[in-house]
Design a protein around this motif. Sequence first.
Motif, PDB file in Angstrom:
ATOM      1  N   PHE A 128       8.338  13.395   7.732  1.00 11.41           N
ATOM      2  CA  PHE A 128       7.976  13.511   6.317  1.00 11.41           C
ATOM      3  C   PHE A 128       6.859  14.539   6.121  1.00 11.41           C
ATOM      4  N   GLY A 129       5.936  14.603   7.086  1.00 13.52           N
ATOM      5  CA  GLY A 129       4.879  15.608   7.017  1.00 13.52           C
ATOM      6  C   GLY A 129       5.431  17.017   7.140  1.00 13.52           C
ATOM      7  N   ILE A 130       6.415  17.180   8.001  1.00 13.83           N
ATOM      8  CA  ILE A 130       7.054  18.493   8.168  1.00 13.83           C
ATOM      9  C   ILE A 130       7.718  18.919   6.864  1.00 13.83           C
ATOM     10  N   ILE A 131       8.445  18.001   6.232  1.00 15.36           N
ATOM     11  CA  ILE A 131       9.097  18.327   4.954  1.00 15.36           C
ATOM     12  C   ILE A 131       8.065  18.598   3.868  1.00 15.36           C
ATOM     13  N   ALA A 132       6.946  17.864   3.899  1.00 20.31           N
ATOM     14  CA  ALA A 132       5.881  18.117   2.920  1.00 20.31           C
ATOM     15  C   ALA A 132       5.387  19.557   3.022  1.00 20.31           C
TER      16      ALA A 132
ATOM     17  N   ALA B 203      -2.993  19.238  11.354  1.00 22.53           N
ATOM     18  CA  ALA B 203      -3.826  18.557  12.351  1.00 22.53           C
ATOM     19  C   ALA B 203      -3.348  17.134  12.584  1.00 22.53           C
ATOM     20  N   VAL B 204      -2.933  16.459  11.516  1.00 26.52           N
ATOM     21  CA  VAL B 204      -2.433  15.093  11.644  1.00 26.52           C
ATOM     22  C   VAL B 204      -1.120  15.074  12.419  1.00 26.52           C
ATOM     23  N   LEU B 205      -0.260  16.042  12.150  1.00 32.83           N
ATOM     24  CA  LEU B 205       1.052  16.078  12.812  1.00 32.83           C
ATOM     25  C   LEU B 205       0.922  16.170  14.329  1.00 32.83           C
ATOM     26  N   ARG B 206      -0.126  16.802  14.793  1.00 32.15           N
ATOM     27  CA  ARG B 206      -0.300  16.965  16.244  1.00 32.15           C
ATOM     28  C   ARG B 206      -0.494  15.626  16.948  1.00 32.15           C
ATOM     29  N   ASN B 207      -0.968  14.619  16.210  1.00 33.36           N
ATOM     30  CA  ASN B 207      -1.267  13.317  16.830  1.00 33.36           C
ATOM     31  C   ASN B 207      -0.463  12.164  16.243  1.00 33.36           C
ATOM     32  N   GLU B 208       0.458  12.451  15.343  1.00 31.20           N
ATOM     33  CA  GLU B 208       1.217  11.386  14.692  1.00 31.20           C
ATOM     34  C   GLU B 208       2.225  10.774  15.668  1.00 31.20           C
ATOM     35  N   SER B 209       2.132   9.451  15.861  1.00 31.58           N
ATOM     36  CA  SER B 209       3.011   8.771  16.821  1.00 31.58           C
ATOM     37  C   SER B 209       4.308   8.285  16.191  1.00 31.58           C
ATOM     38  N   ASP B 210       4.322   8.138  14.879  1.00 38.42           N
ATOM     39  CA  ASP B 210       5.514   7.646  14.200  1.00 38.42           C
ATOM     40  C   ASP B 210       6.434   8.810  13.836  1.00 38.42           C
ATOM     41  N   THR B 211       7.654   8.776  14.328  1.00 32.22           N
ATOM     42  CA  THR B 211       8.578   9.885  14.129  1.00 32.22           C
ATOM     43  C   THR B 211       8.860  10.132  12.653  1.00 32.22           C
ATOM     44  N   THR B 212       9.044   9.074  11.880  1.00 33.14           N
ATOM     45  CA  THR B 212       9.376   9.241  10.463  1.00 33.14           C
ATOM     46  C   THR B 212       8.213   9.861   9.692  1.00 33.14           C
ATOM     47  N   ALA B 213       6.994   9.392   9.936  1.00 29.44           N
ATOM     48  CA  ALA B 213       5.825   9.991   9.282  1.00 29.44           C
ATOM     49  C   ALA B 213       5.692  11.462   9.660  1.00 29.44           C
ATOM     50  N   LEU B 214       5.940  11.761  10.923  1.00 30.70           N
ATOM     51  CA  LEU B 214       5.898  13.144  11.387  1.00 30.70           C
ATOM     52  C   LEU B 214       6.923  13.996  10.634  1.00 30.70           C
TER      53      LEU B 214
ATOM     54  N   ARG C 127       0.839  -1.212   0.000  1.00 28.39           N
ATOM     55  CA  ARG C 127       0.000   0.000   0.000  1.00 28.39           C
ATOM     56  C   ARG C 127       0.869   1.255   0.000  1.00 28.39           C
ATOM     57  N   ALA C 128       1.998   1.200   0.694  1.00 28.97           N
ATOM     58  CA  ALA C 128       2.913   2.345   0.702  1.00 28.97           C
ATOM     59  C   ALA C 128       3.409   2.650  -0.695  1.00 28.97           C
ATOM     60  N   TYR C 129       3.654   1.604  -1.484  1.00 26.02           N
ATOM     61  CA  TYR C 129       4.126   1.840  -2.853  1.00 26.02           C
ATOM     62  C   TYR C 129       3.005   2.261  -3.792  1.00 26.02           C
TER      63      TYR C 129
ATOM     64  N   ARG D  60       3.676   7.092   5.985  1.00 32.22           N
ATOM     65  CA  ARG D  60       4.924   7.759   5.598  1.00 32.22           C
ATOM     66  C   ARG D  60       4.915   8.107   4.108  1.00 32.22           C
ATOM     67  N   SER D  61       4.568   7.130   3.291  1.00 33.50           N
ATOM     68  CA  SER D  61       4.558   7.366   1.840  1.00 33.50           C
ATOM     69  C   SER D  61       3.496   8.371   1.431  1.00 33.50           C
ATOM     70  N   SER D  62       2.373   8.350   2.115  1.00 34.65           N
ATOM     71  CA  SER D  62       1.308   9.303   1.798  1.00 34.65           C
ATOM     72  C   SER D  62       1.733  10.728   2.121  1.00 34.65           C
ATOM     73  N   MET D  63       2.460  10.914   3.210  1.00 35.24           N
ATOM     74  CA  MET D  63       2.982  12.249   3.540  1.00 35.24           C
ATOM     75  C   MET D  63       3.898  12.759   2.423  1.00 35.24           C
TER      76      MET D  63
END
Length: 201
Positions: free
Chosen positions: A145-149, A132-143, A73-75, A105-108
Amino acid sequence: CFAALSLGLLQDNSPEVFECLERRLDGREGNPDVPVCALLAIGLIGDKSKVADLTGWLDEGRIGRNKLNDLERAYVATALGKIGDPAALKPLESTLRKKGTLTRRSSMIALGQILPQADADTQHDYVKKIAAVLRNESDTTALNFGIIALGRIAGQNDASEQVRKTAVGVLLDQFKNGGKSTERPYAALALGLVCFEASSD
């Protein structure tokens, strides 16, 4: 696997090529890398006519009878990011609150790739959704990637003042108050993207 990637690099969008690649997605391959490479190849070809299929697979978590794992799904999300069609935004955003960590992570990343192609109102709406998602994201890498997005969206040359102001506000908050050890460095990188583009306008 390499044959599938080669088809993607050739960027041949003929029906025969897509039929060949999609046969690799039915779950019958012994090598788990082959479906991933086939999905990546579809993204590399970049044909927007495949977005409807890809978003369907992302939403349903399956291709035909084959249930997709988190990596697959990530791909799918990765392929959508490479194609860059704003029609994929809503399905990608819907994965951000679901369990699949790799998919989130990939979606971010994909949102950061696609949103610069969207109109200013859509960009602003999704900047707020990502925040809004970043405020509750528990996975550091997804967080991260969202910041870079956010940096990519706000850092584009033609970003509206509203989009840039909102994204920079979120990034500054992450830089000042981020609770995870990598948040501040990634927020600094994202702010650097914004400043670089702003200085080159």
